[in-house]
Design an enzyme around this catalytic site. Structure first.
Site, PDB file in Angstrom:
ATOM      1  N   SER A  68       8.930 -10.429  -1.951  1.00 44.87           N
ATOM      2  CA  SER A  68       9.722 -11.658  -2.035  1.00 44.87           C
ATOM      3  C   SER A  68       9.376 -12.481  -0.800  1.00 44.87           C
ATOM      4  CB  SER A  68      11.229 -11.342  -2.006  1.00 44.87           C
ATOM      5  OG  SER A  68      11.627 -10.426  -2.992  1.00 44.87           O
ATOM      6  N   GLU A  69       8.183 -13.016  -0.768  1.00 42.99           N
ATOM      7  CA  GLU A  69       7.712 -13.673   0.460  1.00 42.99           C
ATOM      8  C   GLU A  69       8.577 -14.854   0.868  1.00 42.99           C
ATOM      9  OE1 GLU A  69       5.624 -12.356  -1.688  1.00 42.99           O
ATOM     10  OE2 GLU A  69       4.181 -11.185  -0.526  1.00 42.99           O
ATOM     11  N   PHE A  92      -1.922 -10.583   3.738  1.00 43.94           N
ATOM     12  CA  PHE A  92      -3.093 -11.405   3.414  1.00 43.94           C
ATOM     13  C   PHE A  92      -2.694 -12.880   3.393  1.00 43.94           C
ATOM     14  CE2 PHE A  92      -4.325  -7.287   1.796  1.00 43.94           C
ATOM     15  CZ  PHE A  92      -5.703  -7.229   1.969  1.00 43.94           C
ATOM     16  N   HIS A 138      -7.489 -13.439  -1.612  1.00 42.02           N
ATOM     17  CA  HIS A 138      -7.232 -12.582  -0.458  1.00 42.02           C
ATOM     18  C   HIS A 138      -8.093 -12.937   0.753  1.00 42.02           C
ATOM     19  CE1 HIS A 138      -5.110  -9.924  -3.244  1.00 42.02           C
ATOM     20  NE2 HIS A 138      -4.709  -9.193  -2.232  1.00 42.02           N
TER      21      HIS A 138
HETATM   22  C1  LIG Z   1       2.589 -11.994  -3.290  1.00 46.31           C
HETATM   23  C2  LIG Z   1       1.924 -10.720  -2.924  1.00 46.31           C
HETATM   24  N1  LIG Z   1       2.458  -9.956  -1.967  1.00 46.31           N
HETATM   25  C3  LIG Z   1       1.865  -8.781  -1.651  1.00 46.31           C
HETATM   26  C4  LIG Z   1       0.731  -8.354  -2.271  1.00 46.31           C
HETATM   27  C5  LIG Z   1       0.072  -7.035  -1.878  1.00 46.31           C
HETATM   28  N2  LIG Z   1       0.170  -6.128  -2.993  1.00 46.31           N
HETATM   29  C6  LIG Z   1      -0.849  -5.905  -3.840  1.00 46.31           C
HETATM   30  S1  LIG Z   1      -0.414  -4.908  -5.122  1.00 46.31           S
HETATM   31  C7  LIG Z   1       1.140  -4.719  -4.512  1.00 46.31           C
HETATM   32  C8  LIG Z   1       2.146  -3.867  -5.200  1.00 46.31           C
HETATM   33  C9  LIG Z   1       2.391  -4.357  -6.558  1.00 46.31           C
HETATM   34  O1  LIG Z   1       3.238  -3.477  -7.191  1.00 46.31           O
HETATM   35  P1  LIG Z   1       3.543  -3.631  -8.724  1.00 46.31           P
HETATM   36  O2  LIG Z   1       3.789  -5.062  -9.027  1.00 46.31           O
HETATM   37  O3  LIG Z   1       4.612  -2.678  -9.077  1.00 46.31           O
HETATM   38  O4  LIG Z   1       2.188  -3.267  -9.453  1.00 46.31           O
HETATM   39  P2  LIG Z   1       1.449  -1.846  -9.430  1.00 46.31           P
HETATM   40  O5  LIG Z   1       0.523  -1.888  -8.258  1.00 46.31           O
HETATM   41  O6  LIG Z   1       2.469  -0.799  -9.326  1.00 46.31           O
HETATM   42  O7  LIG Z   1       0.710  -1.805 -10.706  1.00 46.31           O
HETATM   43  C10 LIG Z   1       1.304  -5.445  -3.342  1.00 46.31           C
HETATM   44  C11 LIG Z   1       2.533  -5.523  -2.547  1.00 46.31           C
HETATM   45  C12 LIG Z   1       0.196  -9.214  -3.253  1.00 46.31           C
HETATM   46  N3  LIG Z   1      -0.939  -8.909  -3.897  1.00 46.31           N
HETATM   47  N4  LIG Z   1       0.812 -10.368  -3.575  1.00 46.31           N
END
Ligand SMILES: Cc1ncc(C[n+]2csc(CCOP(=O)(O)OP(=O)(O)O)c2C)c(N)n1
Ligand SMILES: Cc1ncc(C[n+]2csc(CCOP(=O)(O)OP(=O)(O)O)c2C)c(N)n1
Ligand SMILES: [Mg+2]
Ligand SMILES: [Mg+2]
Lengths: 335, 322, 335, 322
Positions: A68-69, A92, A138
């Site tokens: 939740s940026e 990132f 990224h």
């Molecule tokens: C807005 C944002 N914040 C942080 C990230 C870093 N990040 C990449 S994947 C991820 C976790 C995502 O979890 P989920 O949505 O449950 O998907 P899953 O990886 O479990 O398939 C994060 C925090 C991102 N890509 N985008």
């Protein structure tokens, strides 16, 4: 402007990311009002800059956030407004855009809009640049934009020590500070002296020279120093000025090196048009117009969303060879 | 339930579902290995364990329907008909990649197959799907757009803004949350207050159901029903309960840091492939044959990928103003 | 670079905002795939740039949105991806920050990341600058940042005709275009010829001169032309180049005027450091280094969140007097 | 209900509530007139018709509690104890303004009175309140933060991200939505799908109630209860149903464009000041006296404001790095 100092006894060898971690640790020991907010920061994921801190400071000060940026940044601004010192980690560059309203509209402006009643001692740490085939979303840079926002201080450390110093300084500063961490530097090794927060963050004259000046910041310093070695063998003595801070900008330092060598190469990680190089070039041009022996040159990245394929990505960002070539051109320039 | 499921699926369908899941499984395994070998770059997020969601939901979609996805999107791409070779070439950064090697694992697009792309900023594909659905409505085209995302996206505000728009404008869009319980090291419980995304979606006027994401037949059945509702202007959200059997990305161990071995093995016992075998009563020989075929498809994909050339320098500025 | 053309018969007198409204109307008549998305746009609130359009085109094409800038921008990007032409209106600069992730991470990058498979014919219209005591959050500029994003085209019209042309051109362009509308211009009167979408948007030589060049955009053009009149009385003949587009940037046009007058003043609405002026200065300096008779000067706003009080706000942004003074200094510069 | 209300309020309290609402009413009227006369600049958003929400909620707060607000924030500032003269001086851009004339109508701050500021980007004060509450918790201070916002903010994603954080971390924060049915020209029905903000908040694990925002006693009673819950770590949301009796901002007529005269007059019959007079049985002489006092306060505020100097040039760079 500070000069690289002679070695002292308490030096340790460490990485840029570990130096950040050490800065967090040293500052948090001194100031119980520092709290960290970020995704997976208890685990120190992904770069290790907060690794292990939860063990020492507990989960109330090292706080994992949901993804939740916007609210996280707003929460950081609000917490700072209420008198604690939050550090918001954004892994990132691409994700920072989600928090920009809070950072720019509130964080940067609240002191001024309130008629100097409040301060926002918020620190935002953001990964910048390419990491190696992480593709366009990224692999961005936001130096120029953030440095343009009145009310923000923007730091761009290049070395292990500078990373530590930047964060320590940010954590005693009373207005919002953004620490831009080039992701290519996290694993870089260097010497670190832990200690007090420095009084000021300006720029570092990494190398003295007489043939020309490279003015740069962050990862550019590494390129410039490597290029300087190559060029020294050709008799070209490069002066390297590293800007540890982009806002405020060390105008006097840029002026001084520009007037000294009379040839300036601005080296940045974004495209020259509307990038950091343009501002360095403007400053050098204005401050040294009467003595320059060549136009100020600018070297930056190609104006393209960062491609994934390694073979394309390596064409985007400046390289040592690119710096060497530009420096040769500048050195050989005849009016 | 198994009996019920079994009654619902004929052998041909079962074989087809199995085969599509098996291709994803083998593709992902090879992708991971290719990463370890250095053929895939940057990072890689594989969907092993979650195949039933991709295959079930997309199996319920029509040809003219479209998909948007996120960082863990290989399975969705394959299920939507993206060529495995072109997808693997993309992961390897080759010019025959579906996005000419410019997008990589996190950004494959294949418009011809209705696979509109994967966004790496968590939650950010969701409003795009709303826009696609709006465009379809404006153009009078009968097409539903499905957006896949994870439990991590459930706390991104833009998801709720998007649900609101979809409901307000009665758009043909379906939101699919693959709840695999973790966003990197952070559990859904640690990050999500209240009763979860289904209750949240309903409060925004979007019909929503939580289902077993390991049961491909249940997924397909629910998806078919909700997609046809969406086609008629009732947007919907599906929460599919699932699990990633591997770590988050390269380097992240499957268990030991933020989740236990016991939890992992509980879930691997609910492998979507074996659940289907049991539910449909597929015989071992059939399964073996389908597995072998799938392995061959994946191997061929990788072989195709690694022989494809890397993009030439003149690719760099193609598609962007110099 | 186009020169101001001689009057023709179909001219009407109108305002900048009405010209935008006319451009929407003319384009929407030709292209049924154009839809407008924004807050209160059916009512044409607050500047009238969409007033009455719902009567002609109906609520399915003129769509009021909730206050959800992120999803609205994302919806615009998605709709463009799916082949229609959305226009997303953002009334004040401050609100754009909420949509930046969608615009920058998706809108600007999707064509490239997809290997040129998709196009995003999205138009974003954003109010910029001060409106007069709307305070810091409502009185910002984003020209430099947006122009730095690869994949975005950024227009900054200065006149009634330029506003019309910019929007007409944007509405036939196949990649995302941001039209930055200085809010001080909305009520400005001028002549308009409605017609076809222009082939190109570059820059306009609003005035020819020999003493020095002012290179600017948007509201700066108004200031520069007024200053030029004052200066002409003193025998200083100012050339005024107005950049209708910041990205792409008319580098050749800047070079040409810089080499012609050999003295350049860069006039912008943001602070010179990391602002638009820095880039113009870099280009002029690089392209005309050998002939310049003075350093390139930059004039912009003060680096401060825009204050509310009129007496402070008027100190922030460039004025005619400020331009006159800078031009005199530049003109009198002796090396 | 009236009887019940009457029983709850003693005459002193009623006079006090009335007086505080009357000051806001008169202040807003004068602010609007000052705008028309050119003493207030830019734009102005007045809260006439909504006084019971500000006075009721803030009346239930303690001294150490804090408030954040939005573009329509004069009433909240006054209710929290901001000096009317300093507030009016702020609106007039004078150096004696509470924010030295730098913030204006949309950005008044008075830290000494726990009025932490008003944000003009719709919804953006909400996460700040979460941060303030977090800081209070970290510091171990017993203080609740209240964030006011409008129905227009109900579709900003950051509201839901903030509700989630508040619930997750059990923060002492109360979210107050003043639902006056319109965001500029757009009705809440046109913009908000589903069952509204109360249902939405509940789905995020935040207790929530919808109340009559014209009844100051009901507002105060509900606020007191929910604020004390928040103090104990149960964040809450209050939706106060209210109406703005004037247009959105300068120049916007109170009716005729997006809402009818009939609707307006239905609501003006539910004027919070007269409702309280009726409920508390305040006699006309008392009311007249209180109105006169309120008018005098507002007049004095304006008189103070217009005699205050405009900020000198050296104010420009104060509080920011040159
Ligand atoms: C807005 C944002 N914040 C942080 C990230 C870093 N990040 C990449 S994947 C991820 C976790 C995502 O979890 P989920 O949505 O449950 O998907 P899953 O990886 O479990 O398939 C994060 C925090 C991102 N890509 N985008
Ligand atoms: C993010 C953002 N978008 C748009 C605006 C422009 N704007 C100012 S007030 C307003 C309406 C707000 O309505 P509501 O929240 O219901 O408050 P009210 O004016 O009714 O008190 C809008 C759209 C804004 N200030 N911020
Ligand atoms: Mg997950
Ligand atoms: Mg409202």
């Amino acid at each position: 402007m500070t000069r690289v100092s002679a070695p002292t006894v308490q030096e340790v060898q460490t990485t840029f990311a570990e130096a950040l971690c050490a800065a967090h640790e040293d500052a948090m020991r001194l100031d119980p009002s520092i709290v960290l907010l970020g995704q997976d920061i208890r685990a120190g994921f992904p770069f290790g800059a907060t690794k292990g801190l939860v063990d020492e400071f507990g989960p109330d000060r090292v706080i994992n956030t949901p993804i939740s940026e916007a609210a996280t940044m707003g929460c950081g601004v609000g917490a700072a407004l209420a008198g604690i010192r939050p550090v918001v980690e954004v892994d990132f560059s691409g994700f920072l855009l989600l928090g920009l309203d809070q950072l720019v509209n509130n964080g940067a402006k609240l002191r001024y809009m309130s008629g100097d009643q409040v301060s926002i001692p918020l620190v935002v740490r953001v990964g910048q640049g390419p990491l190696g085939s992480f593709a366009a979303q990224h692999s961005q840079t936001q130096h120029a934009y953030l440095a343009a926002v009145p009310g923000l201080t923007v730091l761009a450390p290049a070395t292990v020590q500078a990373a530590y110093d930047a964060l320590r300084w940010a954590l005693v500063h009373d207005d919002p500070v953004v620490v831009l961490e080039d992701m290519r530097l996290y694993r870089q090794q260097g010497t670190l002296v832990r200690g007090l927060a420095p009084d000021d963050i300006t720029s570092t004259l990494h190398r003295e020279g007489t043939s020309l000046s490279v003015v740069t910041y962050g990862h550019g310093v590494i390129l410039a120093l490597q290029a300087a070695k190559v060029l020294a063998a050709e008799g070209i003595e490069v002066e390297v000025l590293g800007l540890n801070s982009l806002a405020p900008l060390d105008v006097a330092g840029i002026a001084s090196t520009a007037r000294h060598t009379r040839r300036v190469l601005c080296l940045a990680d974004d495209p020259p048009l509307f990038g950091v190089a343009a501002t360095i070039a403007m400053v050098a041009g204005t401050e040294a117009h009467d003595v320059l022996r060549a136009p100020v040159l600018s070297l930056g990245s190609r104006p393209v969303p960062t491609p994934y394929a390694p073979d394309l990505e390596r064409l985007v960002f400046p390289t040592v060879e690119g710096v060497v070539e530009a420096a040769r051109r500048l050195h050989g320039w005849e009016e | 339930m198994t009996a019920q499921v079994q009654a619902r699926v004929d052998p041909d369908t079962a074989r087809d579902l199995y085969s599509r899941m098996a291709v994803i499984r083998r593709f992902e395994r090879l992708a991971y290995r290719a990463y370890e070998r250095g053929d895939v770059h940057g990072t890689v997020h594989v969907s092993i364990g979650q195949e039933a969601v991709a295959v079930g939901v997309i199996g319920a979609m029509g040809e003219a329907d479209t998909v948007l996805s996120h960082h863990r999107g290989h399975g969705h791409a394959l299920a939507k008909g993206v060529d495995p070779g072109q997808l693997m070439a993309e992961l390897c950064g080759r010019v025959d990649g579906v996005s000419r090697g410019k997008g990589g694992s996190m950004h494959s697009t294949d418009v011809a197959n209705g696979f509109l792309g994967t966004m790496a900023v968590v939650g950010s594909a969701v409003p795009l799907a709303v826009g696609v659905a709006l465009a379809n409505k404006v153009k009078g085209i009968d097409s539903v757009c499905v957006a896949f995302f994870g439990d991590g996206a459930v706390n991104q505000g833009v998801l709720y803004e998007s649900l609101n728009l979809a409901a307000l404008w009665s758009l043909p869009v379906v939101f699919v949350c693959e709840n695999n319980s973790y966003a990197i090291t952070t559990s859904a419980d640690e990050s999500t207050a209240g009763e979860g995304v289904v209750a949240r979606a309903k409060a925004f006027g979007v019909q929503a159901e939580s289902i077993d994401g390991q049961d491909v037949i249940a997924v397909e059945e629910t998806a078919a029903r909700l997609i046809s509702g969406a086609r008629a202007g009732r947007p919907a959200l599906i929460e599919a309960l699932t699990y990633r059997f591997m770590g988050h990305s390269r380097g992240d161990p499957p268990h030991g840091v933020y989740r236990t071995k016991a939890e992992l093995s509980e879930w691997t016992q609910r492998d979507p492939l074996t659940l289907l075998v049991d539910a449909a009563g597929l015989d071992p020989a059939t399964v073996e044959a389908l597995d072998a075929e799938a392995a061959a498809v994946a191997e061929a994909a990788l072989a195709f990928a690694v022989q494809s050339p890397v993009p030439a320098e003149d690719e760099l500025m193609r598609g962007v103003r110099a």
